[in-house]
Structures are given as C-alpha cells and as structure tokens.
Design a protein around this motif. Structure first.
Motif, PDB file in Angstrom:
ATOM      1  N   VAL A 138       0.713  -1.276  -0.019  1.00 36.41           N
ATOM      2  CA  VAL A 138      -0.102   0.203   0.064  1.00 36.41           C
ATOM      3  C   VAL A 138       0.912   1.301   0.061  1.00 36.41           C
ATOM      4  O   VAL A 138       1.931   1.307   0.832  1.00 36.41           O
ATOM      5  N   VAL A 139       0.689   2.119  -0.891  1.00 35.63           N
ATOM      6  CA  VAL A 139       1.377   3.265  -0.937  1.00 35.63           C
ATOM      7  C   VAL A 139       0.894   4.461   0.038  1.00 35.63           C
ATOM      8  O   VAL A 139      -0.293   4.550   0.189  1.00 35.63           O
ATOM      9  N   SER A 140       1.826   4.892   0.823  1.00 38.58           N
ATOM     10  CA  SER A 140       1.572   5.915   1.949  1.00 38.58           C
ATOM     11  C   SER A 140       1.441   7.257   1.257  1.00 38.58           C
ATOM     12  O   SER A 140       2.250   7.826   0.752  1.00 38.58           O
ATOM     13  N   VAL A 141       0.213   7.781   1.535  1.00 37.11           N
ATOM     14  CA  VAL A 141      -0.045   9.275   1.019  1.00 37.11           C
ATOM     15  C   VAL A 141      -0.523  10.095   2.075  1.00 37.11           C
ATOM     16  O   VAL A 141      -1.357   9.755   2.821  1.00 37.11           O
ATOM     17  N   PRO A 142       0.311  11.193   2.468  1.00 37.38           N
ATOM     18  CA  PRO A 142      -0.051  11.963   3.251  1.00 37.38           C
ATOM     19  C   PRO A 142      -1.659  12.619   3.486  1.00 37.38           C
ATOM     20  O   PRO A 142      -2.182  12.694   2.273  1.00 37.38           O
ATOM     21  N   GLU A 143      -2.214  12.580   4.580  1.00 37.82           N
ATOM     22  CA  GLU A 143      -3.726  13.028   4.478  1.00 37.82           C
ATOM     23  C   GLU A 143      -4.048  14.397   4.104  1.00 37.82           C
ATOM     24  O   GLU A 143      -4.976  14.608   3.573  1.00 37.82           O
ATOM     25  N   ASP A 144      -2.774  15.367   4.331  1.00 38.31           N
ATOM     26  CA  ASP A 144      -2.877  16.606   3.707  1.00 38.31           C
ATOM     27  C   ASP A 144      -2.431  17.064   2.441  1.00 38.31           C
ATOM     28  O   ASP A 144      -1.777  17.905   2.293  1.00 38.31           O
ATOM     29  N   LEU A 145      -2.160  15.721   1.691  1.00 39.16           N
ATOM     30  CA  LEU A 145      -1.659  16.005   0.207  1.00 39.16           C
ATOM     31  C   LEU A 145      -2.534  17.196  -0.578  1.00 39.16           C
ATOM     32  O   LEU A 145      -3.736  17.078  -0.481  1.00 39.16           O
ATOM     33  N   VAL A 146      -1.719  18.052  -0.951  1.00 37.30           N
ATOM     34  CA  VAL A 146      -2.411  19.019  -1.751  1.00 37.30           C
ATOM     35  C   VAL A 146      -2.091  19.072  -3.364  1.00 37.30           C
ATOM     36  O   VAL A 146      -0.683  18.814  -3.713  1.00 37.30           O
ATOM     37  N   VAL A 147      -2.951  19.223  -3.997  1.00 37.99           N
ATOM     38  CA  VAL A 147      -2.728  18.920  -5.465  1.00 37.99           C
ATOM     39  C   VAL A 147      -3.263  20.435  -5.951  1.00 37.99           C
ATOM     40  O   VAL A 147      -4.341  20.975  -5.725  1.00 37.99           O
ATOM     41  N   ARG A 148      -2.385  21.251  -6.693  1.00 32.10           N
ATOM     42  CA  ARG A 148      -2.652  22.396  -7.158  1.00 32.10           C
ATOM     43  C   ARG A 148      -2.331  22.429  -8.753  1.00 32.10           C
ATOM     44  O   ARG A 148      -1.517  21.827  -9.240  1.00 32.10           O
ATOM     45  N   TYR A 206       7.688  31.360 -10.933  1.00 29.92           N
ATOM     46  CA  TYR A 206       7.467  31.387 -12.387  1.00 29.92           C
ATOM     47  C   TYR A 206       5.949  30.989 -12.728  1.00 29.92           C
ATOM     48  O   TYR A 206       5.292  30.903 -13.691  1.00 29.92           O
ATOM     49  N   LEU A 207       5.216  30.676 -11.532  1.00 30.72           N
ATOM     50  CA  LEU A 207       3.885  30.041 -11.605  1.00 30.72           C
ATOM     51  C   LEU A 207       2.822  31.007 -10.690  1.00 30.72           C
ATOM     52  O   LEU A 207       3.234  31.558  -9.839  1.00 30.72           O
ATOM     53  N   GLN A 208       1.630  30.970 -11.296  1.00 27.84           N
ATOM     54  CA  GLN A 208       0.380  31.236 -10.667  1.00 27.84           C
ATOM     55  C   GLN A 208      -0.568  30.353 -10.615  1.00 27.84           C
ATOM     56  O   GLN A 208      -0.767  29.719 -11.688  1.00 27.84           O
ATOM     57  N   PRO A 209      -1.192  30.353  -9.388  1.00 30.60           N
ATOM     58  CA  PRO A 209      -2.335  29.496  -9.044  1.00 30.60           C
ATOM     59  C   PRO A 209      -3.631  29.582 -10.061  1.00 30.60           C
ATOM     60  O   PRO A 209      -4.030  30.877 -10.444  1.00 30.60           O
ATOM     61  N   LEU A 210      -4.202  28.452 -10.563  1.00 34.92           N
ATOM     62  CA  LEU A 210      -5.552  28.666 -11.093  1.00 34.92           C
ATOM     63  C   LEU A 210      -6.516  27.869 -10.361  1.00 34.92           C
ATOM     64  O   LEU A 210      -6.375  27.166  -9.573  1.00 34.92           O
ATOM     65  N   PRO A 211      -7.654  28.119 -10.726  1.00 36.40           N
ATOM     66  CA  PRO A 211      -8.777  27.585  -9.692  1.00 36.40           C
ATOM     67  C   PRO A 211      -9.068  26.304 -10.840  1.00 36.40           C
ATOM     68  O   PRO A 211      -8.985  26.316 -11.639  1.00 36.40           O
ATOM     69  N   TRP A 212      -9.733  25.215  -9.762  1.00 36.48           N
ATOM     70  CA  TRP A 212     -10.269  23.960 -10.598  1.00 36.48           C
ATOM     71  C   TRP A 212     -11.347  24.367 -11.327  1.00 36.48           C
ATOM     72  O   TRP A 212     -12.495  25.202 -10.720  1.00 36.48           O
TER      73      TRP A 212
END
Length: 213
Positions: A138-148, A206-212
């Motif tokens: 089983v792959v361990s993935v942090p509960e607070d993983l953030v994808v942007r 060099y990046l700017q966040p975009l909304p989903w």
C-alpha cells in the motif's frame, strides 16, 4: 369471459390492505438502496504496462488497461481469480494486473476527487522505490496532500535559468503552460510538477495558481 384484476397487497401483523402508488414507490426506493454497489478504490501504477507486449494472455490484451508509472487508476471491486482488477483511467477502462499497482489509502472524498483530476502520483517522490516487493503493498499518501493547478507566467529553461547544479531534475516549460503541482513548496522555492506526463521540479516564482474548473 371472466376478467382478472391483479392487485399488490401489503401484509402487516394487524392488517392486510391494498398497496397504494406511494407504497410501491417507497418499496422501489428501499429496494434500490439495498442494491450492492462495487467498492471504488484508488490505485497507483508502479510500473509501465503495455498489454499488447506484456499481457500474459495475448487474446485478452485488448481488454486490459495500459498505464505508466505514477498513473492513478480507479478500481472497482476486488481482483478476479487471475489476479486482475477492473479499473478506469484517462478515459479508458479495462483489466489491471494487481502485481503492477498499489492501493492509495485515501478515505477523504475531496482528496480522491483531487487525485483523480490530477491523474498521477509521482511514485519516486512518495516515499517509494520501484521494486517488485512493493507490487502488492500500500502506498503511503499524506492525509494533507495538496494538488494545485498552476499556469506558467514565463518561459523557463533549467539549463539556462536554474540556480541549481542538478538542473536535470527540473522541468522546462513555456509561458501559458498548465502545470499540476503535488505537495508543498520545498525550502528552495520549488514545487514538484507534471506537464503532459513530464515531471520534475518547477520554480514557484514562475507560476500562478489557477482555480479548478
């Protein structure tokens, strides 16, 4: 000729009566809620898999799902007697060999949604090494993983602009490119990002966040 009238009746301990349309609707809803729904789980691919070249059953290769390392796969139910799951990824569906993937134990529905939209987990940045021993783990993935989801503001060529010696670990991109970043920024100001299947470190300035969408 005698005509026959069929009626639905409800039998209770203290009465028997004809079922009303409302009774029938309630019964249909209750029955539908009891229908077994296959368990949906998320898995990550540990190795590349090309069914046409790698399937143990060439006749069924067309029914299997191709994937690359790190790809997120939505799996339905348990594996069959041949060791295959049935899954979906990238708009395709098919059978998935269980020894090529590992489960991502995510219970939070919002995090599942983000991971499915992201479409990948960088397996070499998730505390894993690609060894056969992990094929059923089983792959361990942090509960607070953030994808942007971010957009590049400027062109970036690591060979010319990187402040780091190990620039080969960085991702080059052009202004306007959409980059998916996984996790938080490191101490040097870099994210780990994905651009059309190419992965590497990307400078945050060099990046700017975009909304989903």
């Amino acid at each position: 000729m005698d005509s026959q009238l069929e009626l639905d009746v409800l039998i209770f301990p203290d009465e028997v009566r004809v079922a009303t349309p409302e009774d029938l609707r309630e019964w249909e809803l209750e029955t539908a809620s009891q229908v077994s729904i296959p368990t949906v789980r998320l898995f990550v691919a540990l190795y590349p898999y090309n069914p046409a070249a790698m399937s143990p059953n060439h006749e069924a290769a067309a029914e299997e799902l191709p994937f690359v390392p790190g790809q997120i796969i939505k799996v339905f139910g348990d594996k069959d007697s041949d060791g295959f799951y049935h899954g979906e990824s990238g708009g395709l569906s098919g059978f998935v060999p269980s020894n090529m993937v590992a489960e991502v134990p995510v219970d939070d529905d919002y995090l599942k949604h983000l991971l499915l939209q992201q479409g990948f987990i960088p397996v070499d940045h998730a505390g894993m090494t690609l060894t056969p021993e992990l094929s059923s783990s089983v792959v361990s993935v942090p509960e607070d993983l953030v994808v942007r989801r971010m957009v590049a503001l400027f062109d970036y060529d690591p060979w010319e602009s990187s402040p780091n010696i190990d620039s080969e670990e960085e991702l080059g991109f052009r202004s306007g490119d959409i980059i998916y970043v996984l996790g938080e920024m490191d101490q040097d100001g870099f994210y780990f990002g994905d651009l059309h299947g190419r992965r590497g470190l990307v400078p945050s300035n060099y990046l700017q966040p975009l909304p989903w969408d």
